[in-house]
Scaffold this active site. Structure first.
Site, PDB file in Angstrom:
ATOM      1  N   ARG A  84       0.566  -1.140  -0.203  1.00 38.62           N
ATOM      2  CA  ARG A  84       0.023  -0.089  -0.142  1.00 38.62           C
ATOM      3  C   ARG A  84       0.884   1.471   0.066  1.00 38.62           C
ATOM      4  O   ARG A  84       0.466   2.418   0.324  1.00 38.62           O
ATOM      5  CB  ARG A  84      -0.816  -0.167   1.081  1.00 38.62           C
ATOM      6  CG  ARG A  84      -0.044  -0.133   2.737  1.00 38.62           C
ATOM      7  CD  ARG A  84      -1.099  -0.010   3.845  1.00 38.62           C
ATOM      8  NE  ARG A  84      -0.455  -0.344   4.953  1.00 38.62           N
ATOM      9  CZ  ARG A  84      -0.729  -0.163   6.186  1.00 38.62           C
ATOM     10  NH1 ARG A  84      -2.159   0.076   6.301  1.00 38.62           N
ATOM     11  NH2 ARG A  84      -0.210  -0.340   7.251  1.00 38.62           N
ATOM     12  N   ASP A 244      11.286  -8.155   6.791  1.00 34.47           N
ATOM     13  CA  ASP A 244      10.964  -6.768   6.074  1.00 34.47           C
ATOM     14  C   ASP A 244      10.790  -5.868   6.587  1.00 34.47           C
ATOM     15  O   ASP A 244      10.501  -4.735   5.929  1.00 34.47           O
ATOM     16  CB  ASP A 244       9.726  -7.571   5.216  1.00 34.47           C
ATOM     17  CG  ASP A 244       8.715  -7.855   6.267  1.00 34.47           C
ATOM     18  OD1 ASP A 244       8.660  -8.610   7.084  1.00 34.47           O
ATOM     19  OD2 ASP A 244       7.530  -7.302   5.983  1.00 34.47           O
ATOM     20  N   ASN A 245      10.860  -5.541   7.711  1.00 35.45           N
ATOM     21  CA  ASN A 245      10.521  -4.401   8.568  1.00 35.45           C
ATOM     22  C   ASN A 245      11.890  -3.682   9.220  1.00 35.45           C
ATOM     23  O   ASN A 245      11.916  -2.801   9.828  1.00 35.45           O
ATOM     24  CB  ASN A 245       9.401  -4.456   9.586  1.00 35.45           C
ATOM     25  CG  ASN A 245       8.284  -4.854   9.515  1.00 35.45           C
ATOM     26  OD1 ASN A 245       8.000  -4.565   8.051  1.00 35.45           O
ATOM     27  ND2 ASN A 245       7.302  -5.261  10.064  1.00 35.45           N
ATOM     28  N   ASP A 254       8.745   1.193   9.592  1.00 29.51           N
ATOM     29  CA  ASP A 254       7.487   0.695   9.339  1.00 29.51           C
ATOM     30  C   ASP A 254       6.968   0.282  10.894  1.00 29.51           C
ATOM     31  O   ASP A 254       7.048  -0.834  11.471  1.00 29.51           O
ATOM     32  CB  ASP A 254       7.785  -0.936   8.923  1.00 29.51           C
ATOM     33  CG  ASP A 254       7.372  -0.932   7.274  1.00 29.51           C
ATOM     34  OD1 ASP A 254       7.422   0.260   6.813  1.00 29.51           O
ATOM     35  OD2 ASP A 254       7.587  -2.062   6.752  1.00 29.51           O
TER      36      ASP A 254
END
Length: 483
Positions: A84, A244-245, A254
Site C-alpha cells: 500500500r 521485511d521491517n 515500518d
C-alpha cells in the site's frame, strides 16, 4: 520538489510501476515543518495536497512499489512487497536525498488482496512516532505529513482512509536481499546488483569488491546494534521485528503496534498478534541478531562466510557498548576507555535498578527523569520515596553512590541528566486521545502533542499533564496490526 530516480532507473525488475488511486476530499491532518526542510519544502500547499493525495501527478515522480520477501514471526514469506506504499523517487534536499513514499495510496501488485489503504488512526500514529523518535535522537524514517479523506475503509469496523507521506534515506530492507537470494528472478546476478547499488548509494566510501562487502556487512551489524541499543535505553518496543521491517541503514522502520514502556516490564508485549512474545521488549536484542543472521544467509553466495561470521560476532559487543554509553548518560556515570572492567559492574548496576523498577511497578520514563532532581552528593535520595521496597532501593543506592564518586557541580550534573532522560514520550494513550480528536474534527490535541514531542527533554511546564503516568485505561495499551 526535485527528484532523481536512481533506484527506478538502475534496478529495473526490483519493483512494479503503479500509480496512486486518488482520495476524495483530501485535507491536511498533520505537517512536519522540520521534515519538510529535509526535501526543500516549507509550507503545505494546495498543489502539494493534490499531488500527495494521488489526485494529480507530481512532476519528476516515477511511482513504483518495491518487491521483497521476509521472515515474519520466524517463518519465511517468499513474496511480500509494498502492498500500500508507492514511492515517488529520491527527492533532492539541502543535505542529501530522501525517498518520498505515499503510504496508503491504493493497491499495488503486492497488496495480497488488501485494499492498499491505511486508516487514519495508523497514519496518525506513524506520523507521531516517526517525529517523536527523531527528536529523541533515535535513528528513524521521518513523516512529512498525514492527509485525511472521506474514503471509507473496512477493518474490524468502518474507518476512514488517510495517507502518510514518509521520508526515508532508503527503503531497502533485509527482505530485499532475501527475495533476490531465494527467488528465481535473475538471482544471483540481481542480488549482487542490489548489493552494489546499496553500497554505491549509501556507503560511497566503500568499494564494491570483497573488502568492501566485508566492511559493509560489518557496518550493517553495527548500525543495527546501535538502533536496538537506543530502543532498549529509551524503553521503545517496535512490536513487529520481521526481516521485511528491518532497514538496511539501521533506521527504525515500518511502525505498527509499537509502544513505549509505561510501567517497566522486561517481557512487555505491545502487539496483540504476538501472544507468545517473540517481539517482546526484552527479546528485541536477540531478534536483532536473528534477523542479521537471516540477512547473512541471503548474502552467503557473495560475501565469504568467515567475514559474515566475524561481523555477526561483533553484534553483542556493539550492542552492549552503545547501550552502556546511553545508560551511563542516564545515570551520570563516567568512565574512560581504559576502564573496560567497569562494564560488567555497570551492567549489574543498571540491571539492578530496572529490576527494582519492575518489582515496584514504577514508570520507566518518569523514574529516569527524576535523576535530574537528584542531589548525588547527598546520602538521602529523593527517589527513595517512589519505591515500596525501600530497603532494596537503599542497597542499590549505596552501590550507585560508590560507583558515581564525587560530583562537584551538582546543577550541571542535573542538567546533563535532563538532557539524557526525556520528560515526554509518545505514550499510546496520548496518541489515542489525539486520534479521537481527529475523529471529532478537532486537530488541536494532535498539534499540541506534536509540538511537545519536538522538545522531549525540555520541561515545558504548561504541558506537565502529558508527562504523567497514564490513567488506568491507558496503562500498557496493547495494539493490533490492523491498519
Amino acid at each position: 520538489m526535485r527528484f532523481k530516480q536512481d533506484f527506478f532507473e538502475q534496478l529495473v525488475g526490483y519493483y512494479s510501476q503503479v500509480f496512486p488511486q486518488g482520495i476524495s476530499n483530501p485535507h491536511w491532518l498533520a505537517w512536519s515543518e522540520d521534515a519538510a526542510g529535509l526535501i526543500g519544502l516549507t509550507q503545505p500547499t494546495d498543489e502539494l495536497l493534490q499531488g500527495m493525495s494521488g489526485n494529480a501527478q507530481i512532476d519528476g515522480a516515477s511511482y513504483y512499489a518495491q518487491v521483497y520477501s521476509g521472515h515474519q514471526f520466524g517463518g519465511y514469506s517468499p513474496q511480500l512487497g509494498d502492498g500500500r506504499s508507492i514511492i515517488l523517487g529520491e527527492a533532492l534536499g539541502p543535505q542529501g536525498t530522501w525517498d518520498v513514499a505515499l503510504k496508503g495510496a491504493g493497491p499495488t501488485p503486492y497488496s495480497r488482496h488488501g485494499d492498499g489503504r491505511a486508516v487514519m488512526r495508523s497514519a496518525v500514529r506513524e506520523f507521531l512516532i516517526s517525529e517523536a523518535l527523531h527528536h529523541l535522537h533515535i535513528p528513524t524514517t521521518r513523516a512529512l505529513a498525514v492527509i485525511g479523506s472521506d474514503v471509507p475503509v473496512w477493518r474490524e469496523t468502518q474507518e476512514t482512509a488517510a495517507i502518510t507521506v514518509r521520508l526515508a534515506k532508503s527503503h531497502i530492507r533485509f527482505g530485499h536481499f532475501e527475495f533476490f537470494c531465494h527467488s528465481e528472478r535473475g538471482a544471483p546476478t540481481k542480488l549482487k546488483q542490489l548489493l552494489d547499488f546499496t553500497i554505491s548509494q549509501h556507503y560511497p566510501d566503500l568499494s564494491c569488491d570483497a573488502a568492501g562487502y566485508k566492511a559493509w556487512f560489518a557496518r550493517v551489524v553495527t548500525d543495527t546494534a546501535k538502533m536496538i541499543a537506543n530502543w532498549q535505553a529509551i524503553g521503545f518496543a517496535h512490536g513487529v521485528m520481521n526481516t521485511d521491517n528491518m532497514s538496511i541503514l539501521g533506521d527504525t522502520f515500518d511502525f505498527g503496534p509499537f509502544a513505549f514502556l509505561d510501567t517497566f516490564k522486561e517481557d512487555f508485549i505491545c502487539n496483540h498478534s504476538d501472544p507468545e512474545g517473540r517481539y517482546a521488549f526484552g527479546q528485541q536484542p536477540g531478534i536483532g541478531l536473528w534477523n542479521l543472521q537471516r540477512l547473512a544467509q541471503a548474502l552467503s553466495s557473495i560475501i565469504a562466510s568467515d567475514d559474515l561470521i566475524a561481523a555477526l560476532n561483533m553484534y553483542q559487543g556493539e550492542l552492549v557498548k552503545h547501550y552502556l554509553i546511553l545508560m551511563r548518560g542516564k545515570l551520570g556515570l563516567t568512565t574512560s576507555v581504559t576502564e573496560a572492567e567497569l562494564d560488567d559492574q555497570d551492567l549489574a548496576l543498571i540491571g539492578g535498578f530496572t529490576s527494582l523498577m519492575e518489582r515496584n511497578q514504577l514508570d520507566y520514563t518518569n523514574t529516569w527523569r527524576r535523576f535530574g532532581q537528584l542531589d548525588p552528593s547527598s546520602s538521602h535520595s529523593s527517589l527513595r520515596d517512589d519505591f515500596v521496597d525501600r530497603d532494596g532501593f537503599d542497597a542499590w543506592y549505596q552501590l550507585y553512590q560508590a560507583r558515581l564518586g564525587n560530583v562537584e557541580e551538582v546543577e550541571q550534573w542535573q542538567a546533563a541528566r535532563n538532557r539524557a532522560n526525556p520528560k515526554y514520550i509518545l505514550r499510546n494513550y496520548l496518541a489515542q486521545e489525539a486520534i479521537i480528536g481527529v475523529e471529532e474534527g478537532n486537530l488541536a490535541p494532535l498539534q499540541q502533542l506534536q509540538q511537545v514531542l519536538q522538545n522531549p527533554f525540555d520541561e515545558q511546564l504548561e504541558f506537565d499533564d502529558l508527562a504523567k503516568r497514564p490513567p488506568d485505561w491507558g496503562q500498557g495499551l496493547i495494539m493490533s496490526c490492523s491498519s
